[in-house]
Design an enzyme around this catalytic site. Structure first.
Site, mmCIF file in Angstrom:
data_model
loop_
_atom_site.group_PDB
_atom_site.id
_atom_site.type_symbol
_atom_site.label_atom_id
_atom_site.label_comp_id
_atom_site.label_asym_id
_atom_site.label_seq_id
_atom_site.Cartn_x
_atom_site.Cartn_y
_atom_site.Cartn_z
ATOM 1 N N LYS A 1 -3.593 -1.673 15.679
ATOM 2 C CA LYS A 1 -3.173 -0.907 16.857
ATOM 3 C C LYS A 1 -4.345 -0.759 17.807
ATOM 4 O O LYS A 1 -5.496 -0.670 17.377
ATOM 5 C CB LYS A 1 -2.726 0.488 16.418
ATOM 6 N N GLU B 1 0.825 -1.220 0.000
ATOM 7 C CA GLU B 1 0.000 0.000 0.000
ATOM 8 C C GLU B 1 0.858 1.269 0.000
ATOM 9 O O GLU B 1 2.056 1.226 0.299
ATOM 10 C CB GLU B 1 -0.949 0.012 1.194
HETATM 11 N N1 PSU Z 1 -3.393 1.450 10.778
HETATM 12 C C1 PSU Z 1 -2.062 1.437 10.977
HETATM 13 N N2 PSU Z 1 -1.273 1.997 10.045
HETATM 14 C C2 PSU Z 1 -1.781 2.559 8.909
HETATM 15 C C3 PSU Z 1 -3.185 2.559 8.706
HETATM 16 C C4 PSU Z 1 -3.944 1.998 9.672
HETATM 17 O O1 PSU Z 1 -1.599 0.939 11.991
HETATM 18 O O2 PSU Z 1 -1.048 3.078 8.090
HETATM 19 C C5 PSU Z 1 -3.740 3.154 7.457
HETATM 20 C C6 PSU Z 1 -3.955 2.043 6.412
HETATM 21 O O3 PSU Z 1 -3.753 2.568 5.122
HETATM 22 C C7 PSU Z 1 -5.414 1.695 6.625
HETATM 23 C C8 PSU Z 1 -6.003 3.058 6.915
HETATM 24 O O4 PSU Z 1 -6.009 1.071 5.514
HETATM 25 O O5 PSU Z 1 -5.034 3.705 7.722
HETATM 26 C C9 PSU Z 1 -7.338 2.980 7.612
HETATM 27 O O6 PSU Z 1 -7.906 4.257 7.697
HETATM 28 P P1 PSU Z 1 -9.423 4.423 8.203
HETATM 29 O O7 PSU Z 1 -9.413 4.000 9.647
HETATM 30 O O8 PSU Z 1 -9.732 5.865 8.020
HETATM 31 O O9 PSU Z 1 -10.245 3.502 7.358
#
Ligand code: PSU
Ligand code: MN
Length: 301
Positions: A160, A25
């Site tokens: 996390k 990603e």
């Molecule tokens: N959690 C992490 N590191 C990240 C992300 C999430 O520990 O980099 C990033 C990833 O790209 C994930 C996105 O797909 O955040 C999720 O965002 P949201 O909660 O807004 O869907």
């Protein structure tokens, strides 16, 4: 093939020859780490995938084109631009494509574009999930919905604890997404190897992982599979240190009224600031660890 998709020549050749390919990603590059560590890490992850017998396909949206396989210059560009690049989730692709804009792909859009390109496995750091307090905010990452509908194996280090990990597992169960622990019965919590929550199945080899994914594909499931691979012991963080930083970040987010797509980037950035370089190094190491496992599994698929 999708008319908006560009597959790099190297990835195209690998796919045509049936060689293993691993998707990566780009939100982790533009939003997840500071420049130039983000670019160095992205290149190192690609190299690790090559060393383990697969071809890397870093995914992003550039100038409205859906890209599977980036050049080193494109990775540098996304890393240098950082937060200026839009975070691209499922709902954002139509606008980015129509406006010929750039986007850093989350787990959701990386899965989508990987699937369009014919790539079956994807390595990252952590996924999004059900946020704490989601019972009132309804903040649930689109990543979970994508895992429910797109047949790609996602190798991560768990999630996390900025999230409600228990509710995240409940959601995945409802959606029929298998959650596999690699060498563990417990869901890892990204910076730490344990979360207190159990996974659905423990698996101890890439062969077993490949067999489960193959069975899922053979039965024509529409969804994906989540493989959670604990951070190597020597890079794991002290639970009390990381928990304190997460509590502090959550408190600030609530005080400042942070919401919507900004929530995850805000919390992630604050946790890194509060824990200094230690968490960044842990983050890099766990991504490399996931890249190795994904490449070795891809070689068997
Ligand atoms: N959690 C992490 N590191 C990240 C992300 C999430 O520990 O980099 C990033 C990833 O790209 C994930 C996105 O797909 O955040 C999720 O965002 P949201 O909660 O807004 O869907
Ligand atoms: Mn959200």
């Amino acid at each position: 093939m999708n008319k908006y998709l560009d597959i790099s020549p190297e990835v195209q050749a690998a796919l045509a020859a049936g060689k293993p390919v691993v998707a990566l990603e780009s939100t982790i590059i533009s939003h997840g780490m500071p420049y130039p560590k983000n670019v160095q890490t992205a290149l190192k992850v690609e190299q690790t995938i090559r060393e383990n017998g697969a071809v890397p396909a870093t995914i992003a949206v550039i100038g409205g084109r859906l890209k599977a396989g980036l050049s080193a210059d494109e990775i540098e560009y996304l890393g240098k631009a950082g937060r200026k690049v839009a975070k691209a989730s499922r709902r954002d692709l139509p606008a980015l494509v129509a406006r010929k804009a750039d986007g850093a792909t989350t787990v959701t859009t990386t899965m989508m574009i990987a699937h369009m390109a014919g790539i079956r496995i994807f390595a990252t750091g952590g996924i999004g999930g059900v946020h704490r307090g989601a019972e009132t905010t309804m903040d649930i990452s689109a990543d979970l919905e994508e895992l429910a509908q797109t047949p790609v194996m996602v190798v991560c280090a768990g999630a996390k604890s900025i999230l409600d990990l228990g509710l995240t597992l409940e959601y995945l169960e409802t959606k029929g997404v298998p959650v596999i622990g690699y060498g563990t019965e417990e869901l890892p919590a990204f910076y730490t190897r344990k979360s207190g929550f159990g996974v659905d199945y423990r698996v101890d080899s890439p062969e077993e992982l490949a067999a489960m994914f193959r069975a899922q594909r053979d039965m024509n499931y529409k969804g994906g599979m989540l493989v959670t691979n604990p951070i190597p012991e020597e890079y794991a963080m002290d639970k009390t240190v990381i928990d304190a930083a997460i509590e502090q970040a959550l408190k600030e987010a609530s005080e400042q009224g942070v919401h919507g797509k900004e929530t995850t980037p805000f919390l992630l950035a604050r946790v890194v600031e509060l824990t200094g370089g230690e968490s960044l190094e842990s983050n890099i190491q766990l991504v490399l660890n996931n890249a190795r496992l994904a490449a070795r599994t891809a070689a068997l698929l």
